[in-house]
Write a protein that holds these residues in place. Structure first.
Motif, PDB file in Angstrom:
ATOM      1  N   MET A  20      -1.694   2.291   7.183  1.00 34.04           N
ATOM      2  CA  MET A  20      -2.412   1.873   6.393  1.00 34.04           C
ATOM      3  C   MET A  20      -3.690   1.746   6.287  1.00 34.04           C
ATOM      4  SD  MET A  20      -1.038  -1.995   5.153  1.00 34.04           S
ATOM      5  CE  MET A  20      -1.817  -3.270   6.075  1.00 34.04           C
ATOM      6  N   ASP A  21      -4.595   1.018   5.580  1.00 34.23           N
ATOM      7  CA  ASP A  21      -6.446   0.835   5.498  1.00 34.23           C
ATOM      8  C   ASP A  21      -5.824  -0.373   6.585  1.00 34.23           C
ATOM      9  OD1 ASP A  21      -8.215  -0.008   4.962  1.00 34.23           O
ATOM     10  OD2 ASP A  21      -8.855   0.273   3.067  1.00 34.23           O
ATOM     11  N   LEU A  74      -7.189  -3.807   5.879  1.00 37.06           N
ATOM     12  CA  LEU A  74      -6.156  -4.348   4.812  1.00 37.06           C
ATOM     13  C   LEU A  74      -5.095  -4.445   5.702  1.00 37.06           C
ATOM     14  CD1 LEU A  74      -5.730  -1.720   1.336  1.00 37.06           C
ATOM     15  CD2 LEU A  74      -7.061  -3.918   1.785  1.00 37.06           C
ATOM     16  N   GLN A  75      -5.139  -6.298   5.338  1.00 37.74           N
ATOM     17  CA  GLN A  75      -3.824  -6.964   6.367  1.00 37.74           C
ATOM     18  C   GLN A  75      -2.294  -7.673   5.897  1.00 37.74           C
ATOM     19  OE1 GLN A  75      -3.431  -6.526   9.488  1.00 37.74           O
ATOM     20  NE2 GLN A  75      -5.426  -4.865   9.991  1.00 37.74           N
ATOM     21  N   VAL A  76      -1.308  -7.768   6.379  1.00 41.35           N
ATOM     22  CA  VAL A  76      -0.594  -8.631   6.017  1.00 41.35           C
ATOM     23  C   VAL A  76      -0.390  -9.610   7.207  1.00 41.35           C
ATOM     24  CG1 VAL A  76       2.491  -8.785   5.226  1.00 41.35           C
ATOM     25  CG2 VAL A  76       0.713  -6.599   4.402  1.00 41.35           C
ATOM     26  N   HIS A 133       0.458  -0.594   0.092  1.00 40.57           N
ATOM     27  CA  HIS A 133      -0.451  -0.859   1.424  1.00 40.57           C
ATOM     28  C   HIS A 133       1.050  -2.525   1.749  1.00 40.57           C
ATOM     29  CE1 HIS A 133      -3.016   1.905   1.554  1.00 40.57           C
ATOM     30  NE2 HIS A 133      -3.671   1.657   0.392  1.00 40.57           N
ATOM     31  N   PHE A 134       0.501  -3.473   0.504  1.00 37.14           N
ATOM     32  CA  PHE A 134       1.015  -4.391   1.028  1.00 37.14           C
ATOM     33  C   PHE A 134       2.412  -4.725   1.513  1.00 37.14           C
ATOM     34  CE2 PHE A 134       1.301  -9.222  -1.308  1.00 37.14           C
ATOM     35  CZ  PHE A 134       1.787  -9.536  -0.074  1.00 37.14           C
ATOM     36  N   LEU A 135       3.576  -3.764   0.674  1.00 38.64           N
ATOM     37  CA  LEU A 135       4.698  -3.399   1.290  1.00 38.64           C
ATOM     38  C   LEU A 135       4.947  -2.633   2.522  1.00 38.64           C
ATOM     39  CD1 LEU A 135       6.192  -2.682  -2.764  1.00 38.64           C
ATOM     40  CD2 LEU A 135       6.961  -4.945  -1.093  1.00 38.64           C
ATOM     41  N   SER A 136       4.372  -1.921   1.966  1.00 37.00           N
ATOM     42  CA  SER A 136       4.581  -1.211   3.594  1.00 37.00           C
ATOM     43  C   SER A 136       3.939  -2.009   4.763  1.00 37.00           C
ATOM     44  CB  SER A 136       3.396   0.053   3.827  1.00 37.00           C
ATOM     45  OG  SER A 136       3.267   0.522   4.919  1.00 37.00           O
ATOM     46  N   THR A 173      10.281   2.243  -6.985  1.00 39.39           N
ATOM     47  CA  THR A 173      11.321   3.333  -7.087  1.00 39.39           C
ATOM     48  C   THR A 173      10.100   4.281  -6.422  1.00 39.39           C
ATOM     49  OG1 THR A 173      12.122   3.407  -8.977  1.00 39.39           O
ATOM     50  CG2 THR A 173      11.920   4.902  -7.861  1.00 39.39           C
ATOM     51  N   ARG A 174       8.429   4.126  -6.763  1.00 35.65           N
ATOM     52  CA  ARG A 174       7.455   4.585  -5.948  1.00 35.65           C
ATOM     53  C   ARG A 174       7.401   4.457  -4.590  1.00 35.65           C
ATOM     54  NH1 ARG A 174       2.188   4.366  -8.743  1.00 35.65           N
ATOM     55  NH2 ARG A 174       1.689   6.097  -7.879  1.00 35.65           N
ATOM     56  N   ALA A 175       7.160   3.176  -4.105  1.00 39.51           N
ATOM     57  CA  ALA A 175       7.225   2.851  -3.234  1.00 39.51           C
ATOM     58  C   ALA A 175       8.249   3.097  -1.715  1.00 39.51           C
ATOM     59  CB  ALA A 175       7.100   0.523  -3.595  1.00 39.51           C
ATOM     60  N   GLY A 176       9.360   3.337  -2.199  1.00 39.18           N
ATOM     61  CA  GLY A 176      10.412   4.528  -1.750  1.00 39.18           C
ATOM     62  C   GLY A 176      11.380   3.434  -2.043  1.00 39.18           C
ATOM     63  N   PHE A 177      11.691   2.355  -2.537  1.00 39.52           N
ATOM     64  CA  PHE A 177      12.617   1.083  -2.579  1.00 39.52           C
ATOM     65  C   PHE A 177      14.464   2.202  -3.429  1.00 39.52           C
ATOM     66  CE2 PHE A 177      10.205  -1.656  -1.270  1.00 39.52           C
ATOM     67  CZ  PHE A 177      10.978  -2.830  -0.964  1.00 39.52           C
ATOM     68  N   THR A 178      15.719   2.763  -3.075  1.00 39.97           N
ATOM     69  CA  THR A 178      16.020   3.158  -4.470  1.00 39.97           C
ATOM     70  C   THR A 178      16.632   2.179  -4.936  1.00 39.97           C
ATOM     71  OG1 THR A 178      16.280   4.298  -2.100  1.00 39.97           O
ATOM     72  CG2 THR A 178      18.353   4.264  -3.684  1.00 39.97           C
TER      73      THR A 178
END
Length: 174
Positions: free
Chosen positions: A1-2, A5-7, A113-116, A147-152
């Motif tokens: 992650m950049d 950028l922070q969560v 990035h946010f979801l990661s 789906t692209r973010a890795g969720f099934t």
């Protein structure tokens, strides 16, 4: 992650921003013809999520970019877990809801990035956690994003007068 950028956990000073962001995103959704409803949200409800440490914000050095609510879920706190068949005791469900990015920042890959970042924070709190989320089943753009973010896709389920698509992802996945 950049790393710029922070969560982070939201604080009391973020409540007004989250309420305002949800209003802006809901207006954008409505204007685009989407039936997805995420707001408006009362200030008191957002403050409650913040107090429970279930509200997160996404920020860059230039300012806040988004918000989301994520918390451990039980059949009592999230009755849909039962109809979604997500009550196995080893599941460690965490329910993600009301994910919102600034409208002008959408479509730039920042949501990934946010979801990661959210996934990493949830995994720190519960390494066995599985993040569960839903969206209006007719929102193909959002379904593709998850789906692209890795969720099934776990399945589609009827809720009142519409269908929901339910997604699951291990918080520990990378």
């Amino acid at each position: 992650m950049d790393t710029s950028l922070q969560v982070r956990l939201a604080s009391d000073r973020d409540v007004a921003y989250i309420v305002s962001l949800i209003d802006r995103v809901q207006k954008q959704l409505t204007a685009s013809g989407s039936l997805q409803i995420i707001g408006p949200l009362p200030h008191a409800l957002v403050a409650e999520f913040v107090a429970m440490e279930a509200a997160f914000v996404f920020e860059s050095p230039a300012g806040l970019l988004g918000s989301v609510f994520v918390q451990p879920a039980t059949p009592e706190s999230c009755p849909n877990l039962i109809s979604w068949q997500l009550t196995a005791c080893d599941l460690h469900p965490w329910f993600l809801q009301t994910l919102a990015l600034e409208p002008e920042q959408q479509g730039r890959g920042l949501g990934f990035h946010f979801l990661s970042g959210v996934r990493a924070l949830v995994a720190q709190r519960d390494p066995q956690a599985n993040i569960i989320l839903d969206c209006w089943a007719g929102n193909t753009k959002l379904r593709t994003f998850y789906t692209r973010a890795g969720f099934t896709l776990h399945g589609e389920f009827i809720e009142k007068d519409h269908w929901l698509a339910v997604f699951v992802q291990s918080a520990a996945s990378r």
